[in-house]
Design a protein around this motif. Structure first.
Motif, mmCIF file in Angstrom:
data_model
loop_
_atom_site.group_PDB
_atom_site.id
_atom_site.type_symbol
_atom_site.label_atom_id
_atom_site.label_comp_id
_atom_site.label_asym_id
_atom_site.label_seq_id
_atom_site.Cartn_x
_atom_site.Cartn_y
_atom_site.Cartn_z
ATOM 1 N N ALA A 84 47.566 44.417 70.624
ATOM 2 C CA ALA A 84 46.172 44.119 70.713
ATOM 3 C C ALA A 84 46.201 42.850 71.682
ATOM 4 C CB ALA A 84 45.609 43.804 69.477
ATOM 5 N N VAL A 85 44.870 42.878 72.647
ATOM 6 C CA VAL A 85 44.620 41.652 73.354
ATOM 7 C C VAL A 85 43.176 41.602 73.190
ATOM 8 C CG1 VAL A 85 44.556 41.033 75.585
ATOM 9 C CG2 VAL A 85 46.565 42.364 75.020
ATOM 10 N N LEU A 86 42.825 40.255 73.228
ATOM 11 C CA LEU A 86 41.435 39.976 73.249
ATOM 12 C C LEU A 86 41.100 39.174 74.550
ATOM 13 C CD1 LEU A 86 40.944 38.075 69.588
ATOM 14 C CD2 LEU A 86 40.242 40.457 70.264
ATOM 15 N N ALA A 87 39.888 39.855 75.415
ATOM 16 C CA ALA A 87 39.637 39.107 76.648
ATOM 17 C C ALA A 87 38.383 38.396 76.227
ATOM 18 C CB ALA A 87 39.293 40.156 77.571
ATOM 19 N N ILE A 88 38.723 36.997 76.433
ATOM 20 C CA ILE A 88 37.847 35.888 76.068
ATOM 21 C C ILE A 88 37.236 35.223 77.074
ATOM 22 C CG2 ILE A 88 37.267 33.887 74.533
ATOM 23 C CD1 ILE A 88 39.450 34.958 72.597
ATOM 24 N N LYS A 89 36.011 35.037 77.647
ATOM 25 C CA LYS A 89 35.641 34.089 78.442
ATOM 26 C C LYS A 89 33.904 34.088 78.555
ATOM 27 C CE LYS A 89 36.413 32.552 83.151
ATOM 28 N NZ LYS A 89 37.484 32.633 84.281
ATOM 29 N N GLY A 90 33.486 33.000 78.687
ATOM 30 C CA GLY A 90 31.978 32.952 78.845
ATOM 31 C C GLY A 90 31.288 33.271 77.837
ATOM 32 N N GLY A 91 31.834 33.198 76.442
ATOM 33 C CA GLY A 91 31.005 33.645 75.360
ATOM 34 C C GLY A 91 31.213 35.161 74.938
ATOM 35 N N GLU A 92 31.939 35.832 75.826
ATOM 36 C CA GLU A 92 32.110 37.272 75.672
ATOM 37 C C GLU A 92 33.395 37.735 75.319
ATOM 38 O OE1 GLU A 92 31.094 41.431 78.216
ATOM 39 O OE2 GLU A 92 30.905 39.373 79.391
ATOM 40 N N THR A 93 33.620 38.544 74.060
ATOM 41 C CA THR A 93 34.871 38.767 73.696
ATOM 42 C C THR A 93 34.804 40.314 73.670
ATOM 43 O OG1 THR A 93 35.063 36.924 72.627
ATOM 44 C CG2 THR A 93 36.639 38.187 71.920
ATOM 45 N N LYS A 94 36.140 40.851 73.963
ATOM 46 C CA LYS A 94 36.314 42.549 73.562
ATOM 47 C C LYS A 94 37.808 42.482 73.412
ATOM 48 C CE LYS A 94 35.851 46.949 75.484
ATOM 49 N NZ LYS A 94 35.257 47.994 76.535
ATOM 50 N N ARG A 95 37.969 43.234 72.473
ATOM 51 C CA ARG A 95 39.411 43.702 71.966
ATOM 52 C C ARG A 95 40.084 44.986 72.630
ATOM 53 N NH1 ARG A 95 42.092 46.327 67.504
ATOM 54 N NH2 ARG A 95 43.622 45.223 66.790
ATOM 55 N N PHE A 96 41.371 44.752 73.083
ATOM 56 C CA PHE A 96 41.681 46.071 73.970
ATOM 57 C C PHE A 96 43.030 46.386 73.128
ATOM 58 C CE2 PHE A 96 39.274 44.098 76.935
ATOM 59 C CZ PHE A 96 38.278 45.130 77.786
ATOM 60 N N ILE A 97 43.421 47.601 73.068
ATOM 61 C CA ILE A 97 44.710 48.041 72.567
ATOM 62 C C ILE A 97 45.685 48.433 73.682
ATOM 63 C CG2 ILE A 97 46.409 49.456 71.258
ATOM 64 C CD1 ILE A 97 44.317 47.562 69.878
ATOM 65 N N ILE A 98 46.769 47.727 74.239
ATOM 66 C CA ILE A 98 47.300 47.865 75.565
ATOM 67 C C ILE A 98 48.827 48.445 75.118
ATOM 68 C CG2 ILE A 98 47.955 46.675 77.371
ATOM 69 C CD1 ILE A 98 45.603 44.784 77.306
ATOM 70 N N GLY A 99 49.282 49.189 75.971
ATOM 71 C CA GLY A 99 50.839 49.821 75.768
ATOM 72 C C GLY A 99 51.659 48.671 76.500
ATOM 73 N N LEU A 100 52.804 48.512 76.017
ATOM 74 C CA LEU A 100 53.770 47.462 76.114
ATOM 75 C C LEU A 100 54.170 47.778 77.722
ATOM 76 C CD1 LEU A 100 56.363 47.879 73.400
ATOM 77 C CD2 LEU A 100 54.792 45.902 73.885
ATOM 78 N N ASP A 101 53.939 48.830 78.701
ATOM 79 C CA ASP A 101 54.347 49.013 79.798
ATOM 80 C C ASP A 101 53.501 47.834 80.810
ATOM 81 O OD1 ASP A 101 52.252 50.689 78.807
ATOM 82 O OD2 ASP A 101 52.263 51.722 80.836
ATOM 83 N N TYR A 102 52.290 47.496 80.163
ATOM 84 C CA TYR A 102 51.557 46.382 80.860
ATOM 85 C C TYR A 102 52.374 45.143 81.137
ATOM 86 C CZ TYR A 102 47.793 49.558 81.756
ATOM 87 O OH TYR A 102 46.856 50.650 82.086
ATOM 88 N N LEU A 103 53.354 44.905 80.084
ATOM 89 C CA LEU A 103 54.068 43.719 80.253
ATOM 90 C C LEU A 103 54.706 43.461 81.696
ATOM 91 C CD1 LEU A 103 55.378 43.101 76.801
ATOM 92 C CD2 LEU A 103 53.413 42.157 77.851
ATOM 93 N N THR A 104 54.785 44.749 82.484
ATOM 94 C CA THR A 104 55.336 44.810 83.768
ATOM 95 C C THR A 104 54.504 44.720 84.957
ATOM 96 O OG1 THR A 104 55.786 47.014 83.996
ATOM 97 C CG2 THR A 104 57.567 45.559 83.106
ATOM 98 N N ASP A 105 53.090 44.695 84.603
ATOM 99 C CA ASP A 105 52.251 44.816 85.611
ATOM 100 C C ASP A 105 51.907 43.463 86.261
ATOM 101 O OD1 ASP A 105 48.971 44.579 86.423
ATOM 102 O OD2 ASP A 105 49.558 46.860 86.710
ATOM 103 N N PRO A 106 51.839 43.060 87.409
ATOM 104 C CA PRO A 106 51.737 41.861 88.063
ATOM 105 C C PRO A 106 50.412 41.186 87.681
ATOM 106 C CG PRO A 106 52.698 43.315 89.572
ATOM 107 C CD PRO A 106 52.185 43.995 88.420
ATOM 108 N N ALA A 107 49.325 41.795 87.702
ATOM 109 C CA ALA A 107 47.873 41.467 87.551
ATOM 110 C C ALA A 107 47.902 41.179 86.159
ATOM 111 C CB ALA A 107 47.126 42.643 87.806
ATOM 112 N N PHE A 108 48.501 41.925 84.892
ATOM 113 C CA PHE A 108 48.394 41.531 83.650
ATOM 114 C C PHE A 108 49.261 40.259 83.435
ATOM 115 C CE2 PHE A 108 49.496 41.905 79.071
ATOM 116 C CZ PHE A 108 48.244 41.749 78.512
ATOM 117 N N LEU A 109 50.534 40.168 84.164
ATOM 118 C CA LEU A 109 51.378 38.885 83.957
ATOM 119 C C LEU A 109 50.629 37.749 84.381
ATOM 120 C CD1 LEU A 109 54.818 40.580 84.901
ATOM 121 C CD2 LEU A 109 54.126 39.679 82.595
#
Length: 105
Positions: free
Chosen positions: A44-69
């Motif tokens: 689980a990942v929470l995107a939090i900025k500017g008072g806006e929050t959303k929860r995402f469920i992300i696969g472990l394969d994103y741990l190699t994605d440069p943008a996510f890193l």
């Protein structure tokens, strides 16, 4: 080099956690609502900025994605690693959604 080490460390920690508890319900820290199960191989990942929050469920394969890193680097700088629960990244939910969508194309 540092990002690779960082990704490996998180991946090992999450895989150990997944072996102990294959499926859990997480409480959304931002909304206080019960969220869907996090299936094996995801986190689980929470995107939090500017008072806006959303929860995402992300696969472990994103741990190699440069943008996510890059988001993980920002999270380390802004939040550190002392909190518990879902991983929080400092970005607008739409920014994280764009990163996720870019790999689907």
């Amino acid at each position: 080099m540092i990002r690779s080490y960082f990704a490996e460390k998180i991946q090992k920690g999450l895989s150990v956690f997944a072996q102990r508890r294959p499926a859990l319900n997480y409480l959304s820290e931002a909304k206080g609502l019960m969220a869907a199960e996090v299936r094996e191989g995801c986190f689980a990942v929470l995107a939090i900025k500017g008072g806006e929050t959303k929860r995402f469920i992300i696969g472990l394969d994103y741990l190699t994605d440069p943008a996510f890193l890059g988001l993980l680097d920002q999270a380390q700088e802004e939040f550190g690693f002392t909190h518990k629960g879902a991983l929080a990244v400092p970005c607008q939910p739409q920014e994280l959604q764009n990163i996720l969508d870019a790999r689907k194309v």
